[in-house]
Design a protein around this motif. Structure first.
Motif, PDB file in Angstrom:
ATOM      1  N   ALA A 215       3.377  -7.705   0.638  1.00 53.35           N
ATOM      2  CA  ALA A 215       3.128  -7.012  -0.641  1.00 53.35           C
ATOM      3  C   ALA A 215       4.084  -5.841  -0.900  1.00 53.35           C
ATOM      4  N   PRO A 216       4.269  -4.923   0.046  1.00 56.36           N
ATOM      5  CA  PRO A 216       5.203  -3.811  -0.237  1.00 56.36           C
ATOM      6  C   PRO A 216       6.647  -4.272  -0.446  1.00 56.36           C
ATOM      7  N   LEU A 217       7.063  -5.286   0.304  1.00 58.87           N
ATOM      8  CA  LEU A 217       8.409  -5.826   0.122  1.00 58.87           C
ATOM      9  C   LEU A 217       8.532  -6.455  -1.258  1.00 58.87           C
ATOM     10  N   MET A 218       7.534  -7.203  -1.670  1.00 58.53           N
ATOM     11  CA  MET A 218       7.553  -7.832  -2.993  1.00 58.53           C
ATOM     12  C   MET A 218       7.584  -6.778  -4.100  1.00 58.53           C
ATOM     13  N   GLU A 219       6.847  -5.695  -3.930  1.00 55.64           N
ATOM     14  CA  GLU A 219       6.871  -4.608  -4.916  1.00 55.64           C
ATOM     15  C   GLU A 219       8.284  -4.048  -5.051  1.00 55.64           C
ATOM     16  N   ARG A 220       8.943  -3.826  -3.923  1.00 52.48           N
ATOM     17  CA  ARG A 220      10.300  -3.286  -3.932  1.00 52.48           C
ATOM     18  C   ARG A 220      11.265  -4.259  -4.604  1.00 52.48           C
ATOM     19  N   LEU A 221      11.128  -5.539  -4.275  1.00 52.88           N
ATOM     20  CA  LEU A 221      12.028  -6.548  -4.853  1.00 52.88           C
ATOM     21  C   LEU A 221      11.729  -6.808  -6.323  1.00 52.88           C
ATOM     22  N   THR A 222      10.488  -6.631  -6.724  1.00 51.54           N
ATOM     23  CA  THR A 222      10.142  -6.772  -8.136  1.00 51.54           C
ATOM     24  C   THR A 222      10.771  -5.642  -8.943  1.00 51.54           C
ATOM     25  N   ALA A 223      10.754  -4.450  -8.372  1.00 51.41           N
ATOM     26  CA  ALA A 223      11.355  -3.294  -9.045  1.00 51.41           C
ATOM     27  C   ALA A 223      12.881  -3.392  -9.070  1.00 51.41           C
ATOM     28  N   ASN A 224      13.459  -3.973  -8.014  1.00 50.39           N
ATOM     29  CA  ASN A 224      14.916  -4.090  -7.914  1.00 50.39           C
ATOM     30  C   ASN A 224      15.236  -5.332  -7.103  1.00 50.39           C
ATOM     31  N   SER A 225      15.594  -6.413  -7.773  1.00 46.84           N
ATOM     32  CA  SER A 225      15.860  -7.673  -7.077  1.00 46.84           C
ATOM     33  C   SER A 225      17.089  -7.590  -6.169  1.00 46.84           C
ATOM     34  N   ASN A 226      17.921  -6.582  -6.358  1.00 45.08           N
ATOM     35  CA  ASN A 226      19.120  -6.398  -5.521  1.00 45.08           C
ATOM     36  C   ASN A 226      18.936  -5.289  -4.493  1.00 45.08           C
ATOM     37  N   ALA A 227      17.693  -4.983  -4.155  1.00 47.18           N
ATOM     38  CA  ALA A 227      17.424  -3.877  -3.241  1.00 47.18           C
ATOM     39  C   ALA A 227      17.992  -4.112  -1.841  1.00 47.18           C
ATOM     40  N   TYR A 228      18.103  -5.369  -1.427  1.00 51.58           N
ATOM     41  CA  TYR A 228      18.564  -5.692  -0.072  1.00 51.58           C
ATOM     42  C   TYR A 228      19.591  -6.808  -0.114  1.00 51.58           C
ATOM     43  N   GLN A 229      20.543  -6.742   0.806  1.00 56.05           N
ATOM     44  CA  GLN A 229      21.526  -7.795   0.939  1.00 56.05           C
ATOM     45  C   GLN A 229      21.118  -8.801   2.017  1.00 56.05           C
TER      46      GLN A 229
END
Length: 115
Positions: free
Chosen positions: A45-59
């Motif tokens: 859930a927290p990872l999905m929240e971060r990726l929903t806010a910014n789909s390019n948050a991680y490489q």
């Protein structure tokens, strides 16, 4: 900055994965906090929240295959379908590798000025 997310529900394994990533990148002359960062998530859930806010948050995403109540393979499939970006995942648990056995993850990290 190159950003890595580790999603692993077992805290000890999550820390081992973070340490392995850091060893590989540090061994390639990269500096944590300057050239790369690794963030650990113990649930989807927290990872999905971060990726929903910014789909390019991680490489790079390191996803546990069997998360508590969730499935890392299904998460990777969902992210690939919704982001339109190429995501690769393993369907099996790879053998334990020493840092020197990992592929050169630093190739995708741009060199910093003066480093």
């Amino acid at each position: 900055m190159y950003r890595v997310a580790v999603c692993e529900d077992d805290p000890r394994t999550a820390e081992q994965n973070k340490i392995a990533v850091c060893r590989v990148l540090n061994g390639r002359g990269r500096v944590q906090g300057r050239d790369y960062d690794v963030e650990v998530f113990h649930a989807v859930a927290p990872l999905m929240e971060r990726l929903t806010a910014n789909s390019n948050a991680y490489q790079l995403l390191l996803l546990d295959i069997q998360l508590d109540g969730d499935n890392g393979v299904e998460l990777a499939r969902f992210l690939r379908e919704t982001s339109g970006q190429c995501l690769h995942h393993l369907h099996h648990r790879p053998p334990r590798l020493r840092a020197g056995q990992f592929p050169d993850l630093s190739a995708g990290i741009p060199a910093q000025a003066g480093g």
